[in-house]
Design a protein around this motif. Structure first.
Motif, PDB file in Angstrom:
ATOM      1  N   LYS A 136       0.761  -1.065  -0.081  1.00 20.53           N
ATOM      2  CA  LYS A 136       0.127   0.091  -0.108  1.00 20.53           C
ATOM      3  C   LYS A 136       0.932   1.224  -0.622  1.00 20.53           C
ATOM      4  CE  LYS A 136      -4.694  -1.547   0.797  1.00 20.53           C
ATOM      5  NZ  LYS A 136      -5.463  -0.981  -0.088  1.00 20.53           N
ATOM      6  N   ARG A 137       0.593   2.226  -0.424  1.00 29.54           N
ATOM      7  CA  ARG A 137       1.472   3.241  -0.980  1.00 29.54           C
ATOM      8  C   ARG A 137       0.348   4.562   0.025  1.00 29.54           C
ATOM      9  NH1 ARG A 137       5.043   1.424  -3.091  1.00 29.54           N
ATOM     10  NH2 ARG A 137       5.987   1.182  -5.513  1.00 29.54           N
ATOM     11  N   THR A 138       0.527   5.311   0.345  1.00 35.86           N
ATOM     12  CA  THR A 138       0.064   7.170   0.821  1.00 35.86           C
ATOM     13  C   THR A 138      -0.317   7.983  -0.023  1.00 35.86           C
ATOM     14  OG1 THR A 138       1.796   7.946   1.369  1.00 35.86           O
ATOM     15  CG2 THR A 138       1.368   6.697   3.098  1.00 35.86           C
ATOM     16  N   GLU A 139      -1.328   7.852  -0.481  1.00 35.55           N
ATOM     17  CA  GLU A 139      -1.321   9.058  -1.032  1.00 35.55           C
ATOM     18  C   GLU A 139      -0.460  10.744  -1.578  1.00 35.55           C
ATOM     19  OE1 GLU A 139      -4.080   9.261  -3.721  1.00 35.55           O
ATOM     20  OE2 GLU A 139      -4.394   7.440  -2.543  1.00 35.55           O
ATOM     21  N   ALA A 140      -0.138  10.448  -0.712  1.00 34.74           N
ATOM     22  CA  ALA A 140       1.132  11.562  -0.494  1.00 34.74           C
ATOM     23  C   ALA A 140       2.271  10.885  -1.727  1.00 34.74           C
ATOM     24  CB  ALA A 140       1.707  12.254   0.567  1.00 34.74           C
ATOM     25  N   GLN A 141       2.770   9.307  -1.144  1.00 33.68           N
ATOM     26  CA  GLN A 141       3.627   9.053  -2.145  1.00 33.68           C
ATOM     27  C   GLN A 141       3.300   8.929  -3.717  1.00 33.68           C
ATOM     28  OE1 GLN A 141       3.518   5.728   0.442  1.00 33.68           O
ATOM     29  NE2 GLN A 141       6.019   5.635   0.861  1.00 33.68           N
ATOM     30  N   LYS A 142       1.580   8.466  -4.230  1.00 35.34           N
ATOM     31  CA  LYS A 142       1.645   8.301  -5.583  1.00 35.34           C
ATOM     32  C   LYS A 142       1.416   9.160  -5.918  1.00 35.34           C
ATOM     33  CE  LYS A 142      -1.906   4.686  -4.097  1.00 35.34           C
ATOM     34  NZ  LYS A 142      -3.431   4.133  -4.015  1.00 35.34           N
TER      35      LYS A 142
ATOM     36  N   PHE B 282      12.448  -1.350  -8.770  1.00 38.91           N
ATOM     37  CA  PHE B 282      13.521  -1.237  -8.669  1.00 38.91           C
ATOM     38  C   PHE B 282      12.807  -0.365  -7.477  1.00 38.91           C
ATOM     39  CE2 PHE B 282      15.633   2.947  -8.252  1.00 38.91           C
ATOM     40  CZ  PHE B 282      16.868   2.766  -7.646  1.00 38.91           C
ATOM     41  N   ILE B 283      12.087   0.523  -7.930  1.00 40.86           N
ATOM     42  CA  ILE B 283      10.964   1.846  -7.611  1.00 40.86           C
ATOM     43  C   ILE B 283      10.397   1.052  -6.254  1.00 40.86           C
ATOM     44  CG2 ILE B 283       8.976   3.287  -7.165  1.00 40.86           C
ATOM     45  CD1 ILE B 283      10.036   4.342 -10.367  1.00 40.86           C
ATOM     46  N   ASN B 284       9.172  -0.014  -6.649  1.00 40.43           N
ATOM     47  CA  ASN B 284       8.289  -0.906  -5.208  1.00 40.43           C
ATOM     48  C   ASN B 284       9.994  -1.209  -4.250  1.00 40.43           C
ATOM     49  OD1 ASN B 284       6.151  -0.294  -6.593  1.00 40.43           O
ATOM     50  ND2 ASN B 284       6.429  -2.276  -7.773  1.00 40.43           N
ATOM     51  N   HIS B 285      11.178  -2.038  -4.773  1.00 41.18           N
ATOM     52  CA  HIS B 285      11.681  -2.272  -3.589  1.00 41.18           C
ATOM     53  C   HIS B 285      12.316  -1.156  -2.734  1.00 41.18           C
ATOM     54  CE1 HIS B 285      15.438  -4.360  -1.793  1.00 41.18           C
ATOM     55  NE2 HIS B 285      16.509  -2.769  -2.440  1.00 41.18           N
ATOM     56  N   LEU B 286      12.837   0.485  -3.672  1.00 44.19           N
ATOM     57  CA  LEU B 286      13.059   1.447  -3.298  1.00 44.19           C
ATOM     58  C   LEU B 286      12.300   2.127  -1.968  1.00 44.19           C
ATOM     59  CD1 LEU B 286      15.816   3.663  -3.288  1.00 44.19           C
ATOM     60  CD2 LEU B 286      14.071   4.622  -4.790  1.00 44.19           C
ATOM     61  N   MET B 287      10.444   1.573  -2.981  1.00 41.17           N
ATOM     62  CA  MET B 287       9.916   2.642  -1.253  1.00 41.17           C
ATOM     63  C   MET B 287       9.391   1.722  -0.045  1.00 41.17           C
ATOM     64  SD  MET B 287       9.223   4.890  -2.651  1.00 41.17           S
ATOM     65  CE  MET B 287       7.619   5.750  -2.093  1.00 41.17           C
ATOM     66  N   LYS B 288       9.594   0.071   0.213  1.00 35.30           N
ATOM     67  CA  LYS B 288       9.890  -0.568   0.591  1.00 35.30           C
ATOM     68  C   LYS B 288      10.920  -0.642   1.727  1.00 35.30           C
ATOM     69  CE  LYS B 288       9.006  -5.847   0.967  1.00 35.30           C
ATOM     70  NZ  LYS B 288       9.045  -7.329   0.416  1.00 35.30           N
ATOM     71  N   THR B 289      12.170  -0.456   1.063  1.00 36.98           N
ATOM     72  CA  THR B 289      13.452  -0.676   1.671  1.00 36.98           C
ATOM     73  C   THR B 289      12.925   1.198   2.665  1.00 36.98           C
ATOM     74  OG1 THR B 289      14.300  -1.555  -0.001  1.00 36.98           O
ATOM     75  CG2 THR B 289      15.717  -0.382   1.994  1.00 36.98           C
ATOM     76  N   THR B 290      12.202   2.195   2.099  1.00 35.25           N
ATOM     77  CA  THR B 290      12.728   3.010   2.648  1.00 35.25           C
ATOM     78  C   THR B 290      11.435   2.890   3.709  1.00 35.25           C
ATOM     79  OG1 THR B 290      13.255   4.632   0.528  1.00 35.25           O
ATOM     80  CG2 THR B 290      11.982   6.005   2.919  1.00 35.25           C
TER      81      THR B 290
END
Length: 179
Positions: free
Chosen positions: A2-8, A161-169
């Protein structure tokens, strides 16, 4: 994940910016026609894969319209309506498929959905204008094969890569809050 609206919104803004910049460098600076590399498609598919169908569709609408206003490409008629419809559906289908499939299958679904929408819009424009246009879907597809190959390689990799980066963050922030 799940992503927040701010992330999206942040990722969508980045994809919109890339949708304007990438075609400029490939077409305007290096002279490679957009009809061959389809550079505008890349951030729309990635946006759909990462942010979902709603944002994929929004990115797919905004990018060609802004690009047309700022650079004159795509030309207002007939390419802008063709590309806007194609990219809206490309982003939406990539996002819809991403809910159930891996990024490669989702990219393929987005690409097919976009080309089907392009075909339907071309048919509508021909019906409205009352005469055949000097373009066909098959010629656009054949000319765009290099771009489609690039999409099939780059979009899944960049989305992963973006999904991995977001998950890691997110994971590192959560572990910081737990301390």
């Amino acid at each position: 994940m799940k992503r927040t609206e701010a992330q999206k919104i942040s990722i969508a803004a980045l994809m919109i910016a890339l949708g304007l910049i990438i075609p400029f460098f490939t077409s305007h600076m290096f002279g490679v026609p957009g009809t061959i590399l389809l550079p505008m498609h890349l951030p729309i598919i990635i946006g759909g894969l990462v942010c979902g169908p709603l944002y994929g569709g929004i990115i797919g609408f905004i990018v060609p319209v802004l690009s047309s206003l700022l650079t004159g490409m795509p030309v207002v008629y007939p390419m802008l309506p063709l590309m806007a419809v194609q990219l809206i559906f490309m982003g939406m289908f990539a996002g819809l498929f991403a809910k159930h499939f891996n990024t490669l299958i989702s990219s393929i679904g987005g690409i097919i959905g976009g080309w089907v929408a392009y075909s339907a819009m071309l048919w509508i424009l021909i019906q409205i204008s009352g005469h055949a246009m000097n373009m066909t879907v098959s010629s656009a597809l054949v000319m765009g094969i290099p771009g489609i190959v690039i999409q099939l390689i780059a979009c899944p990799l960049v989305a992963k890569f973006i999904n991995h980066l977001m998950k890691t963050t997110i994971s590192s922030k959560e572990s910081n809050y737990a301390k």
